[in-house]
Design an enzyme around this catalytic site. Structure first.
Site, PDB file in Angstrom:
ATOM      1  N   LYS A 254       0.839  -1.211   0.000  1.00 60.06           N
ATOM      2  CA  LYS A 254       0.000   0.000   0.000  1.00 60.06           C
ATOM      3  C   LYS A 254       0.867   1.250   0.000  1.00 60.06           C
ATOM      4  CE  LYS A 254      -1.707   1.425   4.118  1.00 60.06           C
ATOM      5  NZ  LYS A 254      -1.380   2.809   4.484  1.00 60.06           N
TER       6      LYS A 254
ATOM      7  N   ASP B 164      -4.501  11.781  13.568  1.00 61.54           N
ATOM      8  CA  ASP B 164      -5.418  10.636  13.501  1.00 61.54           C
ATOM      9  C   ASP B 164      -5.224   9.715  14.689  1.00 61.54           C
ATOM     10  OD1 ASP B 164      -3.158   9.225  12.974  1.00 61.54           O
ATOM     11  OD2 ASP B 164      -3.705   8.640  10.947  1.00 61.54           O
TER      12      ASP B 164
ATOM     13  N   ASP C  48       4.534  -0.023  12.114  1.00 62.93           N
ATOM     14  CA  ASP C  48       3.277  -0.629  11.653  1.00 62.93           C
ATOM     15  C   ASP C  48       3.127  -2.077  12.112  1.00 62.93           C
ATOM     16  OD1 ASP C  48       2.516   1.711  10.496  1.00 62.93           O
ATOM     17  OD2 ASP C  48       3.161   1.177   8.473  1.00 62.93           O
TER      18      ASP C  48
END
Ligand code: EPU
Length: 455
Positions: A35, A145, A334
């Site tokens: 991604k 976020d 991540d």
């Protein structure tokens, strides 16, 4: 009292994934393109008028939104079947990858609005290429976020160094360089992935030489630089912390295959170790997961690597290991939710340190609903392993937290229901089909959204 009356708040359905506990991941799984590479390769297409084709692009929501961003900038964007076809197709589900064909006009638009940027923070990566092509760009500021505050100061300072006039107005970042950008010496305070990418994409068409010191070194950045060089750019030092970019007057479109997704691959690797499973992952150079795979070896797993594949096998309960996230080649932030999941079922206590995002531990509260023993303090977490977790309804707060909770659910008694899995769809193409192919009892459905607590 009817629906909508006081005392009966309206509820919407949310997407959920339910997994059965006491599972063991076993089999082979293929990972498609990353991604975080494909999004930037799509933005890089803006640098050359004509038709760019990017293959091995994951079939996920974020890529569809990036396609929409490019359409609004005047590009024609079309998704096609990949060639070769993703080998997991025969294992259920649809192809996890496809090709994207992007026809870029001579004069792309220069505006990216908040309605798209807030759905895809990575839209900020059109800033550099559009400024380089158009001499003007206006992109909504994405804001923070669920994983942290996510600043843009290094993007802005670097572009200013290259001669752009950058300002902020009404929630937008506006940059202008009517006479073009010029090469500059830029030292990043921190090896930011997004700032490095934006500055490289701005520098390839600048007059003169740009040197970016303390640049990020992630494999996705190497992939971007490789594609840019094939388009005619002159970037040296790819994969090192000093990038030297000699500007050229124009670039030409190319066909390029996206590098494999090391975070999806790492998710399966941790899943195998946590469930005492045996998983072979194909489609990824294991060297880009060296630190993560080494942690699994320290935790007691057997790891074999060969070419573009690796195998993780574990026969016993993992041993606790400490993990510190760092920019590449360090342990990837991540994969932090997977590291916490591993620690939660390991024998002993682990100290997990997060150095990239200030909000990354937010999801730890959901992990404690599964019975994990986690104490956080600033950017550290102490996790005391338990033999078994306990299935419960939990909520995905971001892409990686969602995947981490689903994998943790495999090590629980009973069923774990993870809600808000639209987050997982943003980064994992057909996660459910892959889980099923690896032997997990899993289903996808909907459940009523519980109203938010107000105090
Ligand atoms: N930062 C600043 N100022 C800047 C730029 C960054 O303070 O000008 C800070 C950020 O606030 C953050 C840290 O630096 O605390 C790292 O940010 P970085 O720019 O390196 O990350 P990013 O480009 O925003 C990409 C990935 C993330 C991944 C990080 C780190 C994409 C679209 N996103 O974000 O991926 O965690 O690099 O590797 O490439 C995900 O895929 O789930 C994801 C969050």
């Amino acid at each position: 009292m009817g629906p909508g009356d006081a005392g009966d708040p309206a509820v919407d359905d949310v997407e959920v994934i339910r997994v059965g506990g006491d599972a063991r991941l076993a089999g082979t799984v293929h990972v498609v393109g990353a991604k975080n590479s494909a999004l930037k390769l799509m933005a890089a297409a803006l640098l050359a008028p004509g038709r760019t084709v990017i293959t091995n692009v994951p079939r996920i929501t974020d890529i569809a939104i990036m396609g929409e961003v490019l359409r609004r900038l005047g590009c024609l964007v079309r998704f096609e079947a990949d060639d070769p076809v993703d080998p997991m197709v025969g294992h259920g589900g649809q192809a996890r990858s496809r090709s994207v064909v992007i026809d870029v006009p001579e004069q792309p638009g220069a505006d990216a609005d908040y309605d798209l940027v807030r759905r895809l923070r990575a839209s900020i990566c059109v800033l550099g290429p559009l400024l380089a092509r158009r001499g003007y760009v206006r992109v909504a500021h994405p804001g923070g976020d669920a994983i942290g505050s996510r600043g843009l100061d290094m993007h802005i300072a670097g572009l200013a160094r290259m001669g752009a006039d950058v300002s902020g107005e009404h929630g937008f970042v506006i940059a202008a360089a009517p006479d073009g950008l010029r090469g500059a010496e830029i030292m990043l305070d921190f090896p930011s992935v997004g700032a490095t990418e934006n500055l490289v994409m701005a520098a390839v068409l600048a007059r003169g030489v740009t040197v970016i010191d303390n640049a990020a070194r992630e494999p996705e950045i190497v992939d971007l630089c490789t594609m840019l060089n094939r388009m005619g750019a002159r970037i040296s030092g790819c994969g090192s912390s000093t990038l030297r970019i000699a500007g050229v007057p124009a670039l030409h479109p190319v066909r390029h295959a996206t590098v494999g997704d090391r975070i999806v691959a790492g998710t399966w690797a941790f899943g195998a170790a946590m469930t005492r499973g045996d998983v072979t992952v194909t489609g990824i150079d294991p060297a880009c997961l060296e630190v993560a795979l080494d942690k699994l070896v320290s935790a007691g797993a057997l790891v074999e690597t060969r070419g573009d594949a690796f195998r993780v096998r574990a026969d016993d309960r993992p041993t606790a290991v400490d993990v510190v996230t760092l920019p590449y080649p360090g342990f990837a932030t991540d994969l932090l939710p997977m590291a916490i999941g591993l620690a939660a079922v390991s024998d002993g206590a682990s100290l997990i340190t997060e150095n990239i995002f200030d909000g990354r531990f937010m999801f730890a509260n959901e992990m404690t609903r599964l019975g994990a023993d986690i104490k956080t303090d600033g950017h550290h977490a102490v996790v005391r392993g338990r033999d078994r977790l306990s299935g419960a309804p939990v909520r995905a707060t971001d892409i990686r937290a969602g995947a981490g909770l689903i994998i943790a659910g495999l090590c629980a008694d009973g069923v774990t229901e993870v809600s808000h899995v639209h987050h997982v769809d943003r980064g994992y193409p057909d996660f459910v089909a892959d889980l099923r192919a690896l032997g997990v009892k899993v289903e996808r459905g909907t459940a009523p959204e519980a109203p938010e607590l107000t105090i």
